[in-house]
Scaffold this active site. Structure first.
Site, mmCIF file in Angstrom:
data_model
loop_
_atom_site.group_PDB
_atom_site.id
_atom_site.type_symbol
_atom_site.label_atom_id
_atom_site.label_comp_id
_atom_site.label_asym_id
_atom_site.label_seq_id
_atom_site.Cartn_x
_atom_site.Cartn_y
_atom_site.Cartn_z
ATOM 1 N N HIS A 1 0.837 -1.197 0.000
ATOM 2 C CA HIS A 1 0.000 0.000 0.000
ATOM 3 C C HIS A 1 0.873 1.248 0.000
ATOM 4 C CE1 HIS A 1 -3.139 -2.847 1.368
ATOM 5 N NE2 HIS A 1 -3.981 -1.978 0.840
ATOM 6 N N LYS B 1 -0.574 4.711 4.628
ATOM 7 C CA LYS B 1 -1.410 3.715 5.317
ATOM 8 C C LYS B 1 -0.731 3.317 6.621
ATOM 9 C CE LYS B 1 -3.991 -0.570 4.694
ATOM 10 N NZ LYS B 1 -5.246 0.052 5.168
#
Length: 250
Positions: free
Chosen positions: A149, A153
């Site tokens: 990600h 995040k």
């Protein structure tokens, strides 16, 4: 006769998902945002006709049918409490929830309909089923889940990785996890099964976060007016992808 619009409160409106939800809701027929709620005080009180509220002002929001929550764990309790107070539905994609917050969500589901998912992609719902079946068919194989990600995040492994791991455990596997945070990667999940001399890889790559926002909006429209209980993406999709579609009412 046209169906009345589903009135939404977007919680976490200043985040990436919140911004996508606000933009896409304007393109979806039968969807109306009545409040956009963020942690910070809004610099403008109305944007594109949508009232902007801080979390502390959320109780003053106009009447809504469903709250769509993509926030942080520390903000989750307030939106859950508001939904219970007003007896309206909650769709949430907030990950990293504590055990006590999950218990509170279960308790709330006795009075309101709730759909929580770590991922609102239809492709990931299919992947979940494939992982469970692969794990059951490959006893003794190593199972590794690698997720990637963007650098902003916070939780790792991702909620989606943990959900896929739970599917692998249902099939008898014992998954191990690895998390990568790099650049602006929207989301990629690889579930790898490795045996002697061979390997199977099941991969889902999200090219744009609109897929999650659209899925959440469809879930909100579907959940509005449902009886109290805990629902899943599989319930929304029915038996189209061969998943259990029985909601767990409490």
């Amino acid at each position: 006769m046209n169906k009345p619009s589903v009135k939404l409160l977007i919680h976490g409106a200043q985040g990436r998902m919140g911004q996508a939800l606000l933009r896409l809701c304007g393109e979806e027929p039968g969807c109306e945002v009545v409040a956009a709620v963020s942690r910070r005080n809004p610099s403008q009180r109305v944007v594109d006709g949508v009232p902007q509220l801080s979390t502390g002002e959320m109780n003053g929001a106009s009447a809504f049918d469903v709250a769509v929550d993509f926030s942080l764990p520390e903000a989750f309790d307030a939106v859950l409490a508001l939904c219970v107070e007003r007896k309206v539905a909650l769709v949430s994609g907030t990950t990293g929830l504590l055990g006590a917050q999950r218990e509170a969500m279960e308790a709330a589901s006795t009075t309101i309909p709730i759909l929580w998912a770590s991922n609102f992609s239809i492709g990931v719902a299919v992947l979940h089923d494939l992982v469970r079946r692969a794990a059951a068919a490959l006893p003794g194989w190593d199972c590794d889940i690698i997720e990637m990600h963007h650098t902003r995040k916070l939780d790792a492994p991702s909620g989606t990785a943990l959900t896929l791991g739970a599917a692998a455990e249902q099939g008898g596997a014992h998954p191990k996890y690895a998390a990568i945070r790099a650049g602006d990667i929207v989301g990629e999940h690889l579930v790898q099964f490795t045996g002697q001399g061979e390997r199977i890889e099941l991969v889902h790559r999200a090219m744009h976060r609109d897929i999650f926002a659209r899925g959440a909006l469809h879930a909100a429209a579907w959940l509005a007016g449902k009886p109290a209980g805990i629902y899943t993406i599989a319930d929304m999709l029915g038996d189209k992808i061969g998943l259990d579609s029985t909601p767990r009412s409490r």
